[in-house]
Scaffold this motif. Structure first.
Motif, PDB file in Angstrom:
ATOM      1  N   SER A  66      15.676  -0.522 -11.020  1.00 37.10           N
ATOM      2  CA  SER A  66      16.860  -1.386 -10.996  1.00 37.10           C
ATOM      3  C   SER A  66      17.960  -0.840 -11.902  1.00 37.10           C
ATOM      4  O   SER A  66      18.542  -1.569 -12.726  1.00 37.10           O
ATOM      5  CB  SER A  66      16.484  -2.813 -11.426  1.00 37.10           C
ATOM      6  N   SER A 123      28.116   2.966  -9.190  1.00 39.88           N
ATOM      7  CA  SER A 123      28.143   1.567  -8.724  1.00 39.88           C
ATOM      8  C   SER A 123      28.386   1.497  -7.222  1.00 39.88           C
ATOM      9  O   SER A 123      28.672   2.472  -6.574  1.00 39.88           O
ATOM     10  CB  SER A 123      29.237   0.804  -9.462  1.00 39.88           C
ATOM     11  N   ALA A 134      23.338   2.430  -8.142  1.00 40.76           N
ATOM     12  CA  ALA A 134      22.854   1.206  -8.779  1.00 40.76           C
ATOM     13  C   ALA A 134      21.726   0.607  -7.947  1.00 40.76           C
ATOM     14  O   ALA A 134      21.817   0.553  -6.709  1.00 40.76           O
ATOM     15  CB  ALA A 134      23.993   0.215  -8.942  1.00 40.76           C
ATOM     16  N   LYS A 148      21.339   0.432 -13.557  1.00 43.56           N
ATOM     17  CA  LYS A 148      22.689  -0.105 -13.580  1.00 43.56           C
ATOM     18  C   LYS A 148      23.658   0.979 -14.058  1.00 43.56           C
ATOM     19  O   LYS A 148      23.258   1.907 -14.770  1.00 43.56           O
ATOM     20  CB  LYS A 148      22.752  -1.287 -14.552  1.00 43.56           C
TER      21      LYS A 148
END
Length: 125
Positions: free
Chosen positions: A85, A125, A14, A87
């Motif tokens: 960025s 993550s 992430a 996710k």
């Protein structure tokens, strides 16, 4: 006919970045609209971004706007998707698409005639 080959996927964390590429071959002169779509496991295919022939108009889904940038180099018959960025919810198979028309609804997958094979993007993550 037009053939599309997409690449550039991978496993990232992430916040990292990736750049996807889509190289077109064959009758590339007929291509106008190009786009990226993605499909996560168990979910429907989702529009990501699209770009017109001259690059003057671009479209983004709300979920990627401000983080992803679509571009194309017509001299190289290549379209790119710069993804910043990232996710975990961006995890999906990403596929490029192309059509001969200036699509009035470039967000609709059904509007595109040509598709790449897909490249996996996994964001941990």
């Amino acid at each position: 006919q037009v053939q599309l080959v997409d690449s550039g996927g991978g496993l990232v964390q992430a916040g990292d970045s990736l750049r996807l590429s889509c190289v077109a071959s064959g009758r590339t002169s007929i291509i106008d609209t190009m786009g990226w779509f993605r499909q996560a496991p168990g979910k429907a295919r989702e529009f990501v971004a699209a770009i017109m022939w001259n690059g003057a108009r671009t479209y983004y889904s709300d979920s990627v706007k401000g983080r992803f940038t679509i571009s194309r180099d017509n001299a190289k018959n290549t379209m790119y998707l710069q993804m910043d960025s990232l996710k975990p919810e961006d995890t999906a198979v990403y596929s490029c698409a192309a059509d001969r028309a200036v699509l009035t609804n470039p967000r609709s997958a059904d509007a595109y005639d040509y598709w790449g094979q897909g490249t996996q993007v996994t964001v941990s993550s």
